[in-house]
Design an enzyme around this catalytic site. Structure first.
Site, mmCIF file in Angstrom:
data_model
loop_
_atom_site.group_PDB
_atom_site.id
_atom_site.type_symbol
_atom_site.label_atom_id
_atom_site.label_comp_id
_atom_site.label_asym_id
_atom_site.label_seq_id
_atom_site.Cartn_x
_atom_site.Cartn_y
_atom_site.Cartn_z
ATOM 1 N N GLU A 127 0.821 -1.219 0.000
ATOM 2 C CA GLU A 127 0.000 0.000 0.000
ATOM 3 C C GLU A 127 0.853 1.267 0.000
ATOM 4 O OE1 GLU A 127 -2.969 -0.275 -0.700
ATOM 5 O OE2 GLU A 127 -3.675 -2.207 0.026
HETATM 6 N N1 PCA Z 1 -6.445 -1.300 -0.251
HETATM 7 C C1 PCA Z 1 -6.643 -1.035 1.127
HETATM 8 C C2 PCA Z 1 -6.709 0.457 1.189
HETATM 9 C C3 PCA Z 1 -7.303 0.844 -0.098
HETATM 10 C C4 PCA Z 1 -7.056 -0.333 -0.968
HETATM 11 O O1 PCA Z 1 -7.402 -0.465 -2.123
HETATM 12 C C5 PCA Z 1 -7.953 -1.638 1.561
HETATM 13 O O2 PCA Z 1 -8.567 -2.414 0.810
HETATM 14 O O3 PCA Z 1 -8.396 -1.326 2.668
#
Ligand code: PCA
Length: 155
Positions: free
Chosen positions: A82
């Site tokens: 992320e």
């Molecule tokens: N992944 C993380 C943060 C946003 C994303 O696409 C999630 O699913 O919580």
């Protein structure tokens, strides 16, 4: 182990869910569904149609998502995946439990309280123009908005 609340592409049926089920990356146990106690803007932004929970509590909507218990290895992988802390920051937020699915579905496993503190990937590094985007409450890459998520690997 750590509680984590996912609201975007990591949810079941979404483009990055395979990460949560990949034993090479660590352990992740689905615990249930919930929503943020506070309201936040959840927007879909940038060329990749990326979901972002903006760090502006009190604005937007209660955000729906899934609660997982993850180990250190999975948490570390997710931080890298992320782009934390550059793109997202991992913060602790209070989540209202809507459905609980403990091991063997035993109701005793459900926390006594109706809320649980979880890590969430939100962001303070958003562009001001994102504030005029639609605020979603339940992210779906395949929704009628037509903003299909494009992985940075394909971009
Ligand atoms: N992944 C993380 C943060 C946003 C994303 O696409 C999630 O699913 O919580």
């Amino acid at each position: 182990m750590h509680n984590i609340f996912v609201y975007g592409t990591l949810k079941k049926g979404q483009p990055n869910y395979h990460i949560m089920t990949d034993p090479k990356l660590g352990k992740a146990f689905f615990k249930g569904r919930g929503q943020t106690v506070d309201k936040y803007p959840l927007v879909i932004a940038e060329e990749g149609n990326i979901p972002f929970l903006l760090e502006i509590p009190g604005t937007g909507r209660h955000i729906a998502g899934e609660i997982y218990l993850v180990d250190d290895q999975m948490l570390q992988f997710l931080d890298e995946f992320e782009c934390c802390p550059d793109m997202y920051q991992r913060t602790i937020k209070r989540i209202e439990i809507l459905e609980w699915e403990g091991k063997d579905d035993s109701p005793e496993e459900r926390p006594a309280a109706n809320t649980i503190e979880c890590f969430v990937y939100s962001t303070t590094s958003y562009k001001p123009k994102w504030l005029s985007l639609t605020y979603h409450d339940c992210y779906d890459s395949y929704g009628t908005h037509g903003l299909l998520f494009i992985s940075h690997l394909d971009r």
